[in-house]
Design an enzyme around this catalytic site. Structure first.
Site, PDB file in Angstrom:
ATOM      1  N   SER A  14       6.351 -77.416  33.731  1.00 33.06           N
ATOM      2  CA  SER A  14       5.947 -77.709  32.352  1.00 33.06           C
ATOM      3  C   SER A  14       6.302 -79.107  31.878  1.00 33.06           C
ATOM      4  CB  SER A  14       6.571 -76.678  31.398  1.00 33.06           C
ATOM      5  OG  SER A  14       7.981 -76.659  31.558  1.00 33.06           O
ATOM      6  N   GLU A  45       9.407 -79.685  14.471  1.00 30.86           N
ATOM      7  CA  GLU A  45      10.735 -79.458  15.021  1.00 30.86           C
ATOM      8  C   GLU A  45      10.704 -79.845  16.493  1.00 30.86           C
ATOM      9  OE1 GLU A  45       8.725 -76.584  17.311  1.00 30.86           O
ATOM     10  OE2 GLU A  45       8.436 -76.993  15.173  1.00 30.86           O
ATOM     11  N   LYS A 100       3.374 -80.196  26.223  1.00 33.61           N
ATOM     12  CA  LYS A 100       3.363 -80.220  24.755  1.00 33.61           C
ATOM     13  C   LYS A 100       2.154 -80.957  24.184  1.00 33.61           C
ATOM     14  CE  LYS A 100       7.287 -78.015  23.928  1.00 33.61           C
ATOM     15  NZ  LYS A 100       7.322 -76.717  23.228  1.00 33.61           N
TER      16      LYS A 100
END
Length: 394
Positions: free
Chosen positions: A374, A107, A85
């Site tokens: 990830s 969000e 991210k």
């Protein structure tokens, strides 16, 4: 794509009150992504702050135990904040600052995007507010505290299913009320143009690194790339640099929850139909009247009822394949990778590990598979313990 369309998908389906903000962002992004100083500044942040490039790790024990394909893990879990991210958030936060914005909002589902946004806001001196479904704040209470520790205000969303879809709704509303000084940091390759292209471009560093790293280690391109898919940013980040390399199979793993034939799943490309939601045309889990259906996954980061428009196009054209992985398979893979390689994966990433665990033994030993790991699984340990009926407070 400059027009924001991926085949029939994509577009800018936003209320008039947001159209100016979306166009302002599109113009700013088009300018800065082609600006050498901006790109150099972002590259420096990714290198010196986020810790890129991330490792491409040969999972020797995993490979040996499964007895088939050669498996590499792209270690996005080793980035600062613990997931992929941060790649996108540093890009968007830097862009927001160049645009003169004072506040960022976002969000979050599993909380990793919220933590990354709060981190970048602290670094760059921006106000930060995060919207997170109440259900997810309970599943991911550690990440709520991390965001608050970093100076962000966290809003628990109580509407709808109290999960990611509803958090997106609330963040859109908050953006509408303060577009003049606020940038909405969307966390995946979804939403109105330019978000799907912008997030993809910021995440594409993953695939560019993988290409060079595999060539350095193996002297050729990988055969198969595998990543979990919710909205789809980590998968698109891995896939994008290889789309034109048709010898490389692209496989996205979506959340089957309790099973694709139950009402407890988030398998958009297995069960979804075309529709318009959250500013874009794509596939969504919805009823015959176009009402978005409640979705479920053990993974707070994958229980989104849609998928990014570029993934929808890759699905339509057959360039990428999408498979559904159930909760119990993901939990088994979560434990398996932890015990086999000493790496605790995010439960999202464990969906991709589960697929590889099933398929790698059937592949020739010279097949090269790259799995995008990830995120790291610290955030999921308590939830998985509860799922397994283990009392971690004993």
């Amino acid at each position: 794509m400059s027009d924001g369309r991926y085949g029939i998908h994509g577009g800018q389906y936003v209320p008039e009150t947001l159209m100016n903000a979306v166009l302002e962002l599109e113009n700013a992004y088009t300018f800065y992504i082609n600006n050498a100083d901006f790109c150099a500044e972002l590259d420096a942040l990714l290198r010196d702050y986020a810790g890129r490039p991330s490792l491409l790790y040969f999972a020797e024990k995993l490979t040996r135990d499964l007895g088939g394909a050669k498996i590499y893990l792209k270690r996005e879990d080793l980035n600062h904040t613990g997931s992929h991210k941060i790649n996108n958030v540093l890009g968007q936060a830097l862009l927001a600052k160049k645009m003169g914005k004072k506040r960022v909002i976002a969000e979050t589902g599993a909380g990793q995007h919220g933590v990354a946004t709060a981190t970048a806001a602290a670094l760059l001196g921006l106000e930060c507010e995060i919207f997170m479904g109440r259900e997810d704040t309970q599943r991911q209470s550690l990440n709520v505290y991390r965001m608050e520790l970093l100076g962000a205000k966290v809003h628990a969303v109580t509407s709808g299913t109290q999960t990611l879809k509803d958090a997106v709704n609330e963040t859109m509303r908050a953006w509408t009320s303060r577009i003049e000084d606020t940038h909405y940091v969307i966390g995946s390759v979804m939403g109105p143009h330019p978000f799907p292209a912008m997030v993809r471009d910021f995440q594409s560093v993953i695939g560019r690194e993988v290409r060079q790293q595999v060539l350095d280690k193996e002297g050729r391109l990988p055969d198969i790339l595998v990543a979990c898919v919710g909205g789809g940013s980590n998968a698109m980040g891995l896939f994008y640099d290889f789309i034109k390399d048709t010898s490389v199979r692209l496989i996205g793993c979506e959340a089957a929850g309790h099973g694709v034939d139950t009402d407890k799943n988030a398998a958009t490309l297995t069960n979804g139909t075309p529709g318009i939601f959250h500013g874009m045309k794509s596939y969504f889990c919805q009823d015959e009247y176009g009402q978005i259906a409640p979705v479920y996954s053990i993974s707070a980061g994958l229980d989104y009822p849609g998928i990014g428009p570029e993934h929808a196009h890759l699905f339509d054209t057959g360039r990428a394949d999408y498979v559904a992985v159930k909760d119990d398979e993901a939990v088994d893979a979560f434990e398996y990778l932890s015990r086999t390689e000493g790496i605790i994966p995010a439960i999202e990433s464990a969906h991709a590990i589960a697929y590889v665990r099933k398929t790698a033994p059937k592949l020739p030993k010279d097949t090269i598979v790259v799995v995008n790991l990830s995120g790291r699984g610290d955030k999921d340990v308590a939830a998985i313990a509860r799922y397994k009926g283990v009392d971690i407070h004993e």
